[in-house]
Motif scaffolding. Structure first.
Motif, PDB file in Angstrom:
ATOM      1  N   VAL A   1       2.255  -4.810  -6.742  1.00 53.72           N
ATOM      2  CA  VAL A   1       3.283  -3.918  -5.577  1.00 53.72           C
ATOM      3  C   VAL A   1       4.633  -3.892  -6.266  1.00 53.72           C
ATOM      4  CG1 VAL A   1       3.887  -3.437  -3.253  1.00 53.72           C
ATOM      5  CG2 VAL A   1       1.774  -4.895  -3.790  1.00 53.72           C
ATOM      6  N   GLU A   2       5.015  -2.665  -6.304  1.00 49.61           N
ATOM      7  CA  GLU A   2       6.456  -2.519  -6.761  1.00 49.61           C
ATOM      8  C   GLU A   2       7.390  -2.246  -5.633  1.00 49.61           C
ATOM      9  OE1 GLU A   2       9.096  -2.618  -9.842  1.00 49.61           O
ATOM     10  OE2 GLU A   2       7.090  -2.520 -10.221  1.00 49.61           O
ATOM     11  N   PHE A   3       8.393  -2.756  -5.392  1.00 54.75           N
ATOM     12  CA  PHE A   3       9.402  -2.520  -4.659  1.00 54.75           C
ATOM     13  C   PHE A   3      10.651  -1.925  -5.057  1.00 54.75           C
ATOM     14  CE2 PHE A   3       6.525  -5.953  -2.917  1.00 54.75           C
ATOM     15  CZ  PHE A   3       6.302  -5.378  -1.628  1.00 54.75           C
ATOM     16  N   ASP A   4      10.785  -0.745  -4.614  1.00 56.04           N
ATOM     17  CA  ASP A   4      12.263  -0.131  -5.402  1.00 56.04           C
ATOM     18  C   ASP A   4      12.948   0.136  -4.317  1.00 56.04           C
ATOM     19  OD1 ASP A   4      13.960   1.262  -6.661  1.00 56.04           O
ATOM     20  OD2 ASP A   4      12.731   2.950  -7.317  1.00 56.04           O
ATOM     21  N   ALA A   5      14.130  -0.699  -3.976  1.00 56.95           N
ATOM     22  CA  ALA A   5      15.054  -0.683  -2.978  1.00 56.95           C
ATOM     23  C   ALA A   5      14.610  -0.135  -1.624  1.00 56.95           C
ATOM     24  CB  ALA A   5      15.868   0.340  -3.433  1.00 56.95           C
ATOM     25  N   VAL A   6      13.491  -0.963  -1.127  1.00 57.81           N
ATOM     26  CA  VAL A   6      12.738  -0.589   0.162  1.00 57.81           C
ATOM     27  C   VAL A   6      13.452  -1.247   1.266  1.00 57.81           C
ATOM     28  CG1 VAL A   6      10.728  -1.249   1.393  1.00 57.81           C
ATOM     29  CG2 VAL A   6      10.389  -0.988  -1.000  1.00 57.81           C
TER      30      VAL A   6
ATOM     31  N   ARG B   1       8.996  -6.575  -8.362  1.00 57.90           N
ATOM     32  CA  ARG B   1       7.239  -6.532  -8.435  1.00 57.90           C
ATOM     33  C   ARG B   1       6.457  -7.781  -8.219  1.00 57.90           C
ATOM     34  NH1 ARG B   1       3.898  -2.941 -11.373  1.00 57.90           N
ATOM     35  NH2 ARG B   1       2.087  -4.073 -12.186  1.00 57.90           N
ATOM     36  N   GLN B   2       5.515  -7.612  -7.282  1.00 58.14           N
ATOM     37  CA  GLN B   2       4.605  -8.704  -7.170  1.00 58.14           C
ATOM     38  C   GLN B   2       3.416  -8.724  -7.780  1.00 58.14           C
ATOM     39  OE1 GLN B   2       4.930 -10.365  -3.486  1.00 58.14           O
ATOM     40  NE2 GLN B   2       2.876 -11.411  -3.475  1.00 58.14           N
TER      41      GLN B   2
ATOM     42  N   ALA C   1      -3.312  -9.875  -2.595  1.00 61.47           N
ATOM     43  CA  ALA C   1      -4.675  -9.855  -2.091  1.00 61.47           C
ATOM     44  C   ALA C   1      -4.563  -8.510  -0.919  1.00 61.47           C
ATOM     45  CB  ALA C   1      -5.340 -10.950  -1.473  1.00 61.47           C
ATOM     46  N   GLY C   2      -5.659  -7.746  -0.895  1.00 62.14           N
ATOM     47  CA  GLY C   2      -5.753  -6.629   0.279  1.00 62.14           C
ATOM     48  C   GLY C   2      -4.652  -5.682   0.163  1.00 62.14           C
ATOM     49  N   VAL C   3      -3.794  -5.416  -0.981  1.00 63.37           N
ATOM     50  CA  VAL C   3      -2.855  -4.620  -0.783  1.00 63.37           C
ATOM     51  C   VAL C   3      -3.322  -2.874  -0.837  1.00 63.37           C
ATOM     52  CG1 VAL C   3      -1.265  -5.991  -1.521  1.00 63.37           C
ATOM     53  CG2 VAL C   3      -2.464  -4.775  -3.086  1.00 63.37           C
ATOM     54  N   LEU C   4      -4.523  -2.737  -1.581  1.00 66.13           N
ATOM     55  CA  LEU C   4      -4.943  -1.502  -1.464  1.00 66.13           C
ATOM     56  C   LEU C   4      -5.466  -0.894  -0.150  1.00 66.13           C
ATOM     57  CD1 LEU C   4      -7.262  -1.790  -4.779  1.00 66.13           C
ATOM     58  CD2 LEU C   4      -5.081  -1.219  -4.560  1.00 66.13           C
ATOM     59  N   VAL C   5      -5.534  -1.670   0.791  1.00 56.79           N
ATOM     60  CA  VAL C   5      -6.124  -1.188   1.980  1.00 56.79           C
ATOM     61  C   VAL C   5      -5.033  -1.611   3.082  1.00 56.79           C
ATOM     62  CG1 VAL C   5      -8.547  -1.117   1.409  1.00 56.79           C
ATOM     63  CG2 VAL C   5      -7.864  -3.166   2.243  1.00 56.79           C
TER      64      VAL C   5
ATOM     65  N   ILE D   1       2.021   0.721  -4.991  1.00 60.45           N
ATOM     66  CA  ILE D   1       0.821  -0.076  -5.011  1.00 60.45           C
ATOM     67  C   ILE D   1       0.064   0.317  -6.409  1.00 60.45           C
ATOM     68  CG2 ILE D   1      -1.351  -0.975  -3.897  1.00 60.45           C
ATOM     69  CD1 ILE D   1       0.228  -0.747  -1.265  1.00 60.45           C
ATOM     70  N   ASP D   2      -0.471  -0.726  -6.882  1.00 59.57           N
ATOM     71  CA  ASP D   2      -1.121  -0.231  -8.253  1.00 59.57           C
ATOM     72  C   ASP D   2      -2.399  -1.162  -8.095  1.00 59.57           C
ATOM     73  OD1 ASP D   2      -2.248   0.409 -10.685  1.00 59.57           O
ATOM     74  OD2 ASP D   2      -0.258  -0.177 -11.861  1.00 59.57           O
TER      75      ASP D   2
END
Length: 409
Positions: free
Chosen positions: A212-217, A156-157, A161-165, A195-196
């Protein structure tokens, strides 16, 4: 809005097949004027800035730094800095969003081999990607695990910045087998990316920050851009220059906010004369105290701007030196940027706070929106405090110590 002059040396060094810095500064001013018309309403609504990104995309500013031969604007970093400052004067959150995009999209050129960087640039320009993310160290770190010919990204990050778009993310991850920190490009549309927008800041609401959650990406080998290790035997002076390059974007953002609030306060002071009550001279354009504050803030902001110009020239010169850049030269550049950070931070915080005193009680009206400048500047300086940079400047001045390799949030 006309607050930033064109860099004097950028046309000479830019890709000649591009339109040149004068064109991009004109585009930036037009875009800033457009953003300024509804800045207060957009800030109060606090919606993810999809419309604002569309405005940047239509203007061509998203592809500004991509070489013209690969479909971009062919501009250089001095031009990009001036563009960010111009946009930030109108809307600090969108200025941060654009600055983050420039830094993340450019990062591949520092960390990966030229052919892969060119492929990323070409696709980014063709599809007009907006980049987000963050390469700063965080705990716990994202984990990158070998999986066949590629990798799997997990963790989890907490803030990016900018992750929503964003159409692409650049993040920091640590290889589970070696412990090496790496820069990784991620498509946020991949399965396992969640993305939250939970940051809920009181300022910079439109910078599209979140976790941002990364689940086995699944991560392809070509999406691992390169090492972020800070050891001098791994990190060349040219690669290390990514740190002051990114931090100088923060300087331009802060100066844009300072210049923006002073320009807006001045306009209100000049055009709002009919609103001044004859028995209430405090805050009027003739008030000696108001004139003194305007003078102090102008000197403060112009001084910070002059220091930022020196830092910009040093960064530009370091990039031009390429592989000939030495560690001592890098250290001098990094310290100069740190000095500019400190000066710009003070200019932004004082200008955005004291402008409210200039306007007086009327500045408390949410309809006028003067508070957004203070909220934006204060939020940004909380994420990017200057105390450590001042310590680095002192250690360099007193002991000749090279500043540590620090990437912006």
């Amino acid at each position: 809005m006309g607050v930033v002059p064109a860099p004097s040396d950028s046309d000479a060094d830019a890709d000649r097949t591009g339109p040149g810095s004068a064109h991009w500064l004109r585009v930036a001013r037009e875009t800033a004027d457009d953003l300024a018309t509804d800045a207060v309403a957009r800030d109060q609504a606090g919606k993810p800035p999809f419309d604002e990104v569309s405005r940047l995309r239509e203007s061509g500013l998203l592809t500004l730094l991509v070489p013209a031969g690969l479909g971009g604007g062919g501009a250089d970093w001095p031009t990009a800095y001036a563009v960010v400052r111009e946009i930030a004067a109108a809307d600090g959150a969108i200025g941060q969003l654009l600055g983050c995009h420039y830094f993340m999209s450019w990062s591949a050129r520092f960390f990966t081999e030229p052919a892969l960087a060119a492929r990323l640039d070409q696709r980014s320009a063709a599809e007009e990607w907006c980049w987000g993310g963050g390469l700063a160290r965080q705990e716990p770190a994202l984990a990158l695990v070998r999986d066949g010919q590629g990798y799997v990204l997990t963790g989890r990050q907490s803030f990016a910045a900018g992750v929503l778009v964003a159409d692409r993310l650049a993040v920091r991850a640590v290889r589970a087998d070696t412990g090496e920190p790496l820069a990784v490009a991620v498509d946020p549309a991949l399965p396992g990316v969640v993305i939250d927008g939970d940051a809920d800041p009181f300022g910079q609401r439109l910078a599209a920050g979140g976790s941002v959650e990364f689940d086995a990406v699944p991560i392809a080998a070509d999406d691992v851009l390169g090492s972020l290790a800070a050891d001098e035997d791994v990190l060349s002076p040219l690669t290390a220059l990514v740190s002051p390059v990114g931090r100088l974007l923060s300087v331009q953002l802060r100066l844009g906010m300072a210049e923006g609030v002073l320009a807006e306060a001045r306009e209100y002071s000049r055009t709002g004369r009919s609103l001044w009550h004859p028995d209430w001279p405090v805050g009027s354009p003739q008030d000696p105290q108001v004139l003194t504050v305007y003078g102090e803030l102008t000197v403060l902001t112009r001084s910070a701007s002059a220091l930022a110009d020196q830092a910009r020239e040093a960064v530009h010169g370091g990039l031009a030196r390429g592989d000939d850049l030495g560690y001592d030269e890098y250290a001098e550049i990094s310290v100069l940027v740190a000095m500019a950070e400190a000066a710009a931070s003070r200019a932004a915080q004082e200008s955005t706070a004291r402008a409210l005193d200039i306007i007086g009680a009327r500045s408390a009206s949410s309809r006028l929106g003067f508070d957004r400048f203070w909220r934006n500047a204060r939020t940004h300086t909380l994420y990017e405090p200057v105390a450590h940079r001042l310590r680095d400047v002192g250690d360099y001045f007193l002991n000749g110590a090279h500043p540590p390799f620090v990437l912006p949030v």
